[in-house]
Design a protein around this motif. Structure first.
Motif, PDB file in Angstrom:
ATOM      1  N   ASN A  91      69.337  21.994  86.256  1.00 35.55           N
ATOM      2  CA  ASN A  91      70.066  20.845  86.805  1.00 35.55           C
ATOM      3  C   ASN A  91      69.165  19.621  86.887  1.00 35.55           C
ATOM      4  OD1 ASN A  91      72.404  22.357  87.094  1.00 35.55           O
ATOM      5  ND2 ASN A  91      71.913  23.007  89.175  1.00 35.55           N
ATOM      6  N   LEU A  92      67.947  19.837  87.386  1.00 35.93           N
ATOM      7  CA  LEU A  92      67.010  18.716  87.501  1.00 35.93           C
ATOM      8  C   LEU A  92      66.677  18.136  86.137  1.00 35.93           C
ATOM      9  CD1 LEU A  92      64.539  20.050  90.221  1.00 35.93           C
ATOM     10  CD2 LEU A  92      66.118  18.134  90.444  1.00 35.93           C
ATOM     11  N   THR A  93      66.507  19.029  85.149  1.00 33.75           N
ATOM     12  CA  THR A  93      66.199  18.541  83.796  1.00 33.75           C
ATOM     13  C   THR A  93      67.355  17.735  83.257  1.00 33.75           C
ATOM     14  OG1 THR A  93      64.820  20.499  83.400  1.00 33.75           O
ATOM     15  CG2 THR A  93      65.543  19.263  81.472  1.00 33.75           C
ATOM     16  N   GLY A  94      68.589  18.213  83.513  1.00 38.16           N
ATOM     17  CA  GLY A  94      69.777  17.487  83.044  1.00 38.16           C
ATOM     18  C   GLY A  94      69.894  16.123  83.704  1.00 38.16           C
ATOM     19  N   ILE A  95      69.632  16.094  85.001  1.00 37.27           N
ATOM     20  CA  ILE A  95      69.697  14.831  85.737  1.00 37.27           C
ATOM     21  C   ILE A  95      68.642  13.883  85.215  1.00 37.27           C
ATOM     22  CG2 ILE A  95      69.349  13.795  88.008  1.00 37.27           C
ATOM     23  CD1 ILE A  95      70.583  16.353  89.209  1.00 37.27           C
ATOM     24  N   ALA A  96      67.420  14.420  85.016  1.00 38.44           N
ATOM     25  CA  ALA A  96      66.343  13.558  84.519  1.00 38.44           C
ATOM     26  C   ALA A  96      66.692  12.983  83.161  1.00 38.44           C
ATOM     27  CB  ALA A  96      65.044  14.362  84.441  1.00 38.44           C
ATOM     28  N   ASP A  97      67.330  13.822  82.336  1.00 38.15           N
ATOM     29  CA  ASP A  97      67.703  13.339  80.998  1.00 38.15           C
ATOM     30  C   ASP A  97      68.805  12.286  81.093  1.00 38.15           C
ATOM     31  OD1 ASP A  97      65.808  14.960  79.837  1.00 38.15           O
ATOM     32  OD2 ASP A  97      67.228  16.607  79.471  1.00 38.15           O
ATOM     33  N   LEU A  98      69.653  12.370  82.151  1.00 40.45           N
ATOM     34  CA  LEU A  98      70.768  11.421  82.272  1.00 40.45           C
ATOM     35  C   LEU A  98      70.312  10.076  82.808  1.00 40.45           C
ATOM     36  CD1 LEU A  98      73.534  13.776  83.723  1.00 40.45           C
ATOM     37  CD2 LEU A  98      73.386  12.853  81.403  1.00 40.45           C
ATOM     38  N   ILE A  99      69.218  10.041  83.508  1.00 38.39           N
ATOM     39  CA  ILE A  99      68.732   8.765  84.063  1.00 38.39           C
ATOM     40  C   ILE A  99      68.195   7.897  82.943  1.00 38.39           C
ATOM     41  CG2 ILE A  99      67.013   7.693  85.593  1.00 38.39           C
ATOM     42  CD1 ILE A  99      67.182  10.180  87.346  1.00 38.39           C
ATOM     43  N   ASP A 100      68.714   6.704  82.892  1.00 41.12           N
ATOM     44  CA  ASP A 100      68.259   5.729  81.896  1.00 41.12           C
ATOM     45  C   ASP A 100      67.170   4.901  82.534  1.00 41.12           C
ATOM     46  OD1 ASP A 100      67.839   4.010  79.830  1.00 41.12           O
ATOM     47  OD2 ASP A 100      69.838   3.080  79.932  1.00 41.12           O
ATOM     48  N   LEU A 101      65.949   5.171  82.141  1.00 40.97           N
ATOM     49  CA  LEU A 101      64.823   4.461  82.745  1.00 40.97           C
ATOM     50  C   LEU A 101      64.840   2.966  82.430  1.00 40.97           C
ATOM     51  CD1 LEU A 101      61.862   6.972  82.161  1.00 40.97           C
ATOM     52  CD2 LEU A 101      63.104   6.530  84.277  1.00 40.97           C
ATOM     53  N   ASN A 102      65.465   2.628  81.352  1.00 39.47           N
ATOM     54  CA  ASN A 102      65.513   1.201  80.984  1.00 39.47           C
ATOM     55  C   ASN A 102      66.366   0.395  81.984  1.00 39.47           C
ATOM     56  OD1 ASN A 102      63.901   1.601  78.711  1.00 39.47           O
ATOM     57  ND2 ASN A 102      65.680   2.163  77.461  1.00 39.47           N
ATOM     58  N   SER A 103      67.296   1.137  82.643  1.00 41.96           N
ATOM     59  CA  SER A 103      68.169   0.432  83.608  1.00 41.96           C
ATOM     60  C   SER A 103      67.521   0.307  84.983  1.00 41.96           C
ATOM     61  CB  SER A 103      69.506   1.174  83.727  1.00 41.96           C
ATOM     62  OG  SER A 103      69.296   2.474  84.242  1.00 41.96           O
ATOM     63  N   VAL A 104      66.416   1.022  85.160  1.00 44.16           N
ATOM     64  CA  VAL A 104      65.713   0.982  86.452  1.00 44.16           C
ATOM     65  C   VAL A 104      64.658  -0.113  86.363  1.00 44.16           C
ATOM     66  CG1 VAL A 104      64.307   2.223  88.104  1.00 44.16           C
ATOM     67  CG2 VAL A 104      66.078   3.448  86.803  1.00 44.16           C
ATOM     68  N   PRO A 105      64.669  -0.992  87.358  1.00 46.08           N
ATOM     69  CA  PRO A 105      63.701  -2.091  87.308  1.00 46.08           C
ATOM     70  C   PRO A 105      62.267  -1.543  87.362  1.00 46.08           C
ATOM     71  CG  PRO A 105      65.319  -2.400  89.080  1.00 46.08           C
ATOM     72  CD  PRO A 105      65.567  -1.052  88.528  1.00 46.08           C
ATOM     73  N   GLU A 106      61.389  -2.380  86.791  1.00 48.07           N
ATOM     74  CA  GLU A 106      59.978  -2.033  86.837  1.00 48.07           C
ATOM     75  C   GLU A 106      59.542  -1.969  88.291  1.00 48.07           C
ATOM     76  OE1 GLU A 106      57.768  -1.372  84.527  1.00 48.07           O
ATOM     77  OE2 GLU A 106      58.934  -1.782  82.726  1.00 48.07           O
ATOM     78  N   GLY A 107      58.695  -0.978  88.524  1.00 47.96           N
ATOM     79  CA  GLY A 107      58.188  -0.860  89.875  1.00 47.96           C
ATOM     80  C   GLY A 107      57.956   0.588  90.249  1.00 47.96           C
ATOM     81  N   ARG A 108      57.817   0.786  91.516  1.00 46.64           N
ATOM     82  CA  ARG A 108      57.458   2.117  92.011  1.00 46.64           C
ATOM     83  C   ARG A 108      58.541   3.128  91.781  1.00 46.64           C
ATOM     84  NH1 ARG A 108      55.704   3.542  98.263  1.00 46.64           N
ATOM     85  NH2 ARG A 108      55.171   5.718  97.889  1.00 46.64           N
ATOM     86  N   ASN A 109      59.813   2.798  91.977  1.00 47.54           N
ATOM     87  CA  ASN A 109      60.915   3.767  91.805  1.00 47.54           C
ATOM     88  C   ASN A 109      60.992   4.244  90.360  1.00 47.54           C
ATOM     89  OD1 ASN A 109      61.589   3.610  94.496  1.00 47.54           O
ATOM     90  ND2 ASN A 109      63.109   1.973  94.207  1.00 47.54           N
ATOM     91  N   ARG A 110      60.811   3.337  89.429  1.00 49.58           N
ATOM     92  CA  ARG A 110      60.892   3.731  88.012  1.00 49.58           C
ATOM     93  C   ARG A 110      59.758   4.708  87.694  1.00 49.58           C
ATOM     94  NH1 ARG A 110      61.111  -0.401  82.796  1.00 49.58           N
ATOM     95  NH2 ARG A 110      61.239   1.276  81.218  1.00 49.58           N
ATOM     96  N   LEU A 111      58.558   4.442  88.238  1.00 50.51           N
ATOM     97  CA  LEU A 111      57.426   5.334  87.982  1.00 50.51           C
ATOM     98  C   LEU A 111      57.660   6.717  88.587  1.00 50.51           C
ATOM     99  CD1 LEU A 111      54.578   5.752  86.860  1.00 50.51           C
ATOM    100  CD2 LEU A 111      53.681   4.848  89.031  1.00 50.51           C
ATOM    101  N   LEU A 112      58.229   6.732  89.827  1.00 46.93           N
ATOM    102  CA  LEU A 112      58.501   8.017  90.470  1.00 46.93           C
ATOM    103  C   LEU A 112      59.541   8.826  89.703  1.00 46.93           C
ATOM    104  CD1 LEU A 112      58.516   6.961  94.235  1.00 46.93           C
ATOM    105  CD2 LEU A 112      56.775   8.319  93.078  1.00 46.93           C
ATOM    106  N   ILE A 113      60.592   8.114  89.254  1.00 40.86           N
ATOM    107  CA  ILE A 113      61.644   8.819  88.497  1.00 40.86           C
ATOM    108  C   ILE A 113      61.059   9.385  87.207  1.00 40.86           C
ATOM    109  CG2 ILE A 113      63.795   8.503  87.248  1.00 40.86           C
ATOM    110  CD1 ILE A 113      64.553   6.440  89.406  1.00 40.86           C
TER     111      ILE A 113
END
Length: 845
Positions: free
Chosen positions: A644-666
């Motif tokens: 499930n975690l792998t699927g969720i990680a694959d679904l997250i579009d990192l390009n849509s997450v602003p640069e910063g700490r949250n994007r790095l954590l994700i």
């Protein structure tokens, strides 16, 4: 001769008596004295005349007495059974009566010595001292006369130098005079001597000379006659004994009358008594063996007709009247007349059946001696080699030409030959007596042998040694076995294991009686030797002895084969102990079971350890099962959330997450999730491999398997551009699980690409090596290499990393090594830092 005479009682004739009273008394006495004196003178004259008359008559009387004595002696000599000793003794006793004071002795000659025949009055001690006196010139008087044949007269022995050696002896017996006269035979040979002794110094009177001359002639006649008679009797006796003792049939064949005169040996050879029927040649002819008859008669006739022949001899067969066949040897001497015609033949027929049989036996023995596997030597009485058989040459390496004329000890003795044994052999051989011994001898090549030596002299009919036989038997192996037995005996006695030897009852093989046990057995069981001997000690059972173990032991004994069994036994005090019992049957040459050897070892401590181990294994098995179940639960429970975690990680579009700490954590969360998923999948694969022990094997062609691996990493190969060399000529196929082989080759190839050395082209070599029991697959590269001194003991450990590489997980070599072990093989490594690494996959054939 003086006589005491008294005055006469009456007047003497021719004298006149005066009247009484007519003369004075004094005058009468004087007259009487004158008359007595006159009478004495007359008497003396008468006595002298009488003595003279006696002297005149003595020679005639003495001669008559000698003649009468001589006649009596000759009559005595002619009596049947008379001996020389008795006749001579009778004669000399008569001579001594004729001559009072004379001591006579007669001695006979034998060889070069004189021996007494008779001495009627001389002391026995004196005769014993002169018994065997030597005959030689310048010897004692008796010796001289026997040598020279001359008379010797010694009137006083103590002044005669010829008696210098013996006069003390003569004087000790009060013998002062000695006269010797030789007895000479008709052939002028001295036969002996007559010795006359007196106890006063004197020389012979004419009468004594006459007596001695008579003695000489009479004794010469008697002695010569008796000696001739004795010689004839001895010859006749010897002939009688010879003909009686011999087995020869002696014959005299008168050809003119065709009469055969047989000796006593005829009856021994022909088996019948002598009679008229067997006194002609026809009897001898009919006794001949049918196969020998014609040839033998022709040979005899040819010899008789050949005037130049003086003898005839032959060997042939006779058939006796009792049916027995004899081998005989005949030799006859032909007597011819003046015209060279055969008139007589004298000869002997000898039974040689025994010697013929012995000859045949000797021939057989010679064949045996030649063909026997034992060495045989024939030696002379001086123990010099005369003949050896082929077996001796094969054993010792010497030929007959090399040892002929030599003594065996001169070429076979060596450093380890026992000197006491040699001394014993020398003593026996010096006495030419049989012997048997064992000793070390050396062959021509110097090889040491233990030999049993048996020596036997061969004695001929006369008791003389003809040959000495020696038999050599190689007992080297036997000696080695004896030494091994002694060593085994020492091992058994000093062994720490309890060893017992039991004897099998002939009719009841399972009934055993112990005949030996070592000290270790007594210490282990607590029994004394006398308590054990005679009992069956294979089983010292008790309450907790397993019936299954007893049944298994009984089956081993019934099968009469070696076997082992573990069981509980009991010591003498009742203490139980575990024993490992091994039994070994012993058979004789007829393969009959005779003994059992039992070897027992106290395994109580081992059994206690096994019980503890089983307990630990049970606990570990239970724990391992729990851990395995826990691993499955954890793996199973983690797989779903990770997915499930792998699927969720694959679904997250990192390009849509602003640069910063949250994007790095994700981003880090996704990487950790994928890494966790990979680890869980690898662990599941390892668990599955460990669980699945029965992996199917197939015949895999290495060329195809390696090309498949190369194709799966084509992109990496194009990037690294390695030079790959492949050689599967020694082994083109393996019996292996295809998946496992693919995994191993892939791990090795990717490791080679991943850890290649910078600055040089990667070289990869893959080849096989075939050995009798296995196939080796070598995978080599010239990459960075591994520090085995540092990491060698954990090279195939789980999650072990030896290089700082981002893709390294430390799991590949662990899996590859596990897969090789699962196939019954092994994976090993050889490496040097900076030079490269070689992995070797070992697969049993």
């Amino acid at each position: 001769m003086k006589e005491n005479l008294s005055a006469p009682a009456t007047p003497v004739a021719g004298m006149v008596s005066p009247p009484e009273g007519s003369q004075p008394a004094g005058q009468k006495i004087r007259q009487l004295e004158e008359q007595v004196k006159a009478l004495q003178e007359e008497l003396q004259k008468a006595q002298t005349a009488l003595q003279e008359a006696r002297k005149q008559a003595a020679p005639c009387s003495h001669k008559v007495e000698l003649e009468q004595l001589g006649k009596q002696v000759l009559e005595q000599n002619a009596l049947p059974g008379s001996t020389l000793e008795s006749t001579v003794s009778f004669y000399l006793a008569g001579i001594e009566r004729l001559h009072p004071g004379m001591f006579c002795a007669c001695l006979r000659r034998e060889g070069q010595k004189l021996y007494p025949v008779a001495a009627p009055s001389l002391p026995a001690g004196f005769m014993a001292r002169i018994n065997g006196i030597s005959i030689e010139l310048n010897a004692e008087a008796c010796g001289s006369i026997a040598y020279l044949g001359q008379k010797v007269v010694s009137t006083e022995v103590k002044t005669d130098p010829r008696w210098k050696k013996y006069f003390p002896l003569l004087l000790s017996y009060n013998l002062h005079a000695c006269w010797f006269f030789p007895l000479v035979g008709a052939s002028q040979k001295v036969l002996g001597a007559v010795a006359v002794f007196y106890q006063e110094a004197k020389k012979p009177t004419p009468q004594e000379e006459q007596t001695l001359e008579s003695i000489k002639h009479v004794l010469q006649l008697i002695v010569e006659n008796k000696l001739a008679e004795s010689a004839l009797k001895l010859v006749n006796e010897r002939y009688r004994l010879a003909t009686s003792a011999t087995h020869d049939a002696i014959y005299d064949w008168d050809l003119a009358s065709d009469t055969l005169y047989w000796g006593t040996g005829f009856e021994k050879v022909f088996g019948v008594t002598r009679n008229r029927q067997n006194s002609a040649l026809a009897y001898w002819t009919q006794m001949l063996h049918q196969e020998d008859q014609a040839e033998l008669i022709a040979s005899l006739n040819q010899a008789l007709q050949d005037e130049s022949r003086s003898s005839w001899q032959a060997e042939y067969r006779l058939v006796r009247e009792d049916g027995n066949c004899l081998y005989v040897s005949e030799r006859g001497y032909i007597v011819r007349d003046e015209q060279k015609k055969a008139i007589r033949m004298v000869g002997a027929i000898q039974d040689v059946t025994v010697s013929k049989q012995a000859e045949e036996e000797l021939k057989k023995l010679s064949v045996i001696a030649k063909e026997t596997i034992n060495g045989v030597l024939i030696m002379s009485p001086a123990i010099q080699v005369q003949w050896v058989n082929d077996a001796f040459t094969r054993l010792m390496g010497y030929t007959l030409q090399e040892v002929e004329g030599r003594t065996p000890g001169s070429f076979m003795n060596g450093a380890e030959t026992d000197q006491e044994t040699i001394s014993y052999i020398d003593e026996q051989l010096a006495r030419l007596e049989p012997l048997e011994c064992e000793l070390v001898q050396y062959s021509k090549s110097g090889q040491k042998y233990w030999l049993r030596l048996q020596v036997q002299p061969q004695i001929d009919e006369t008791g003389k040694v003809e040959h000495v036989f020696a038999l050599l038997t190689d007992i080297t192996r036997q000696k080695q076995e004896e030494q091994q037995l002694r060593l085994l005996e020492s091992v058994i006695i000093n062994a720490h294991d309890a060893i017992a030897i039991s004897e099998v009852a002939p009719r009841q093989p399972q009934q055993l009686q112990t005949i030996f046990c070592n000290e270790a057995f007594l210490q282990m069981t607590g029994y004394g030797a006398m308590e054990v001997l005679g009992r069956d000690v294979l089983v010292l059972s008790g309450p907790e002895t397993s019936t299954a173990a007893l049944a298994e032991l009984e089956q081993i004994l019934q099968r009469q084969c070696a076997g082992e069994v573990e069981m509980i036994n009991y010591r003498q005090g009742g203490e139980k102990f575990w024993t490992h019992l091994a039994v070994i049957p012993i058979f004789d040459k007829k393969q009959t079971l005779t003994h059992w050897i039992s070897i027992q070892r106290d395994i109580t401590a081992q059994k206690n350890l096994e019980a503890e181990r089983e307990q630990l294994i049970s606990e570990l098995t239970s724990s391992n099962a729990g851990l395995k179940q826990f691993s499955y639960i954890i793996s199973h429970n983690l797989r779903a959330p990770l997915a499930n975690l792998t699927g969720i990680a694959d679904l997250i579009d990192l390009n849509s997450v602003p640069e910063g700490r949250n994007r790095l954590l994700i981003q880090k969360l996704g990487e950790s999730t994928r890494q966790m998923n990979t680890i869980v999948n690898d662990l599941m694969e390892v668990l599955m491999m460990k669980e699945n022990r029965q992996v199917k094997k197939e015949v895999v062609r290495l060329e195809e398997a390696f090309q498949e691996v190369v194709g799966s990493v084509d992109g990496q190969l194009q990037e690294a551009n390695p030079h790959i060399t492949v050689d599967f000529s020694q082994a083109q196929e393996l019996s292996f699980n295809p998946g496992y082989l693919h995994s191993i080759l892939l791990n090795l190839l990717t490791n080679a690409l991943r850890y290649r050395a910078p600055g040089r082209r990667l070289e990869i070599e893959v080849k096989t090596e075939a050995r009798p029991d296995k196939i080796l697959l070598h995978f080599s590269d010239n990459g960075q290499g591994i520090n085995l001194e540092r990491y060698g003991d954990r090279i195939f450990g789980l999650y072990q990393r030896f290089h700082q590489h981002k893709d390294s997980k430390g799991l590949g070599l662990y899996i590859a090594h596990s897969q090789a072990k699962a196939m019954g093989g092994n994976l090993s490594v050889a490496s040097q830092v900076g030079q490269g690494t070689t992995f070797t996959l070992q697969v049993p054939t």
